[in-house]
Design an enzyme around this catalytic site. Structure first.
Site, short mmCIF file in Angstrom:
data_model
loop_
_atom_site.label_atom_id
_atom_site.label_comp_id
_atom_site.label_asym_id
_atom_site.label_seq_id
_atom_site.Cartn_x
_atom_site.Cartn_y
_atom_site.Cartn_z
N TYR A 1 0.83 -1.19 0.00
CA TYR A 1 0.00 0.00 0.00
C TYR A 1 0.87 1.26 0.00
O TYR A 1 1.39 1.68 1.04
CB TYR A 1 -0.94 0.02 1.21
CG TYR A 1 -1.88 -1.17 1.28
CD1 TYR A 1 -2.21 -1.91 0.14
CD2 TYR A 1 -2.45 -1.55 2.49
CE1 TYR A 1 -3.08 -3.00 0.22
CE2 TYR A 1 -3.33 -2.63 2.57
CZ TYR A 1 -3.63 -3.35 1.43
OH TYR A 1 -4.48 -4.42 1.51
N HIS B 1 0.04 -12.23 1.28
CA HIS B 1 -0.70 -11.27 0.47
C HIS B 1 -0.68 -11.63 -1.01
O HIS B 1 0.39 -11.68 -1.63
CB HIS B 1 -0.10 -9.88 0.67
CG HIS B 1 -0.99 -8.75 0.27
ND1 HIS B 1 -0.55 -7.45 0.20
CD2 HIS B 1 -2.30 -8.71 -0.07
CE1 HIS B 1 -1.55 -6.67 -0.16
NE2 HIS B 1 -2.62 -7.41 -0.33
#
Length: 323
Positions: free
Chosen positions: A47, A131
């Protein structure tokens, strides 16, 4: 087993997802979450090339560490690079001072967590998730997941799991490994409840806590009236789904509630779902979402949705509706 709060902050937006957020607004957003009683934060190296972790850590560093649950992810290492330009691979409005390197090895997991702690400025995270291993399933199965289980056994993290945007692979992981948490985005909401076909039943069997992201369906369900330019799965919304969202909004108004209230209450109702994470980029969004969770829904609204065939197959009605 770590108990997750019922909802939390999805901090991708604080990594400048799609549009930039300044440092002061990012800090004010996390502060507003704290003031609203939100004690669960989900972030990741991906992110904003680490910006989300840096901002989250700066805002939480002086908070009592045993009073919040912090979740980050492994699978992408960040490597410094020189040169100008913007990040053009992740949808984040940040300078491309780092690059993402896929690494699902055991050594990569430990390196990823060490780097995350440095960016966060904290001594530990509570939950670590693998992830997006969509194209790296074998590596995750051989390296990342067993290593996270070892780290949990060592007490480095309290809970481990996976975070993905599909259901098939995390369902297999949940069945193969002793995972605590699975974060699934965009696969269980008022327009698509496909996670009810495989992942949610598997999680119930194994005792794995399900965390839902994307419960507003790329923003279509975040408005009292879905706009004509609404998106779905990061593309223009199909006409059929836009029409259905608008019909649900009509039912909401007829029963004194709103589409966003229905969205969060419906998503949270499944017995496998432990928590929701909502992306928020301002204190106003935090306050608005806190109101959604505090607003009851009349039983008649759910009955009307069911009667008109507006609920997706597999959607479990909230407990307001008697069995």
């Amino acid at each position: 087993m770590l108990e997750l709060p019922p909802w939390g902050l999805g901090a991708a937006a604080l990594g400048n997802l799609y549009t930039a957020v300044d440092d002061a607004t990012a800090r004010a957003t996390v502060d507003a979450c704290w003031d609203a009683g939100i004690r669960y934060v989900d972030t990741a190296p991906h992110y904003g090339l680490g910006l989300s972790e840096e901002r989250v850590g700066a805002a939480l560093r002086d908070r009592p560490r045993d009073q919040f649950v912090l979740q980050t992810k492994v699978g992408r290492l960040l490597r410094p690079v020189s040169g100008a330009g913007r990040d053009d691979t992740g949808g984040f409005d940040v300078p491309a001072t780092r690059e993402r390197v896929w690494d699902f090895s055991a050594a990569g997991v430990r390196r990823s967590l060490e780097d995350s702690l440095e960016r966060l400025g904290l001594d530990r995270v509570d939950v670590a998730l693998v992830h997006d291993p969509d194209d790296h399933a074998d590596q995750a199965r051989a390296g990342a997941l067993p290593e996270l289980l070892r780290l949990r056994e060592e007490g480095v993290v309290r809970a481990v799991g996976v975070g993905m945007n599909q259901t098939a692979l995390p369902t297999r992981f949940v069945e193969e490994f002793d995972l605590d948490v699975v974060l699934i985005a965009g696969r269980y909401h008022l327009l698509d409840a496909c996670a009810a076909d495989d992942l949610l039943p598997a999680a119930r069997r194994t005792g794995t806590a399900v965390v839902l992201g994307g419960v507003f369906a790329s923003g279509m369900l975040a408005h009292e009236e879905p706009p004509a330019d609404a998106t779905y799965a990061y593309a223009p919304a199909p006409a059929e789904l836009l029409d259905r969202a608008r019909r649900i909004a009509v039912v909401a108004r007829e029963h004194g509630t709103t589409l966003p209230v229905l969205a969060v209450r419906a998503a949270a109702a499944h017995p496998a779902v432990a928590s929701l994470v909502l992306g928020m980029r301002s204190p106003a969004e935090v306050r608005r979402n806190a109101e959604l969770f505090a607003t009851p829904v009349p039983d008649e609204a759910w009955e009307a949705l069911r009667r008109q065939g507006l609920l997706p197959r597999g959607m479990v009605l909230p407990p307001e509706v008697p069995a």
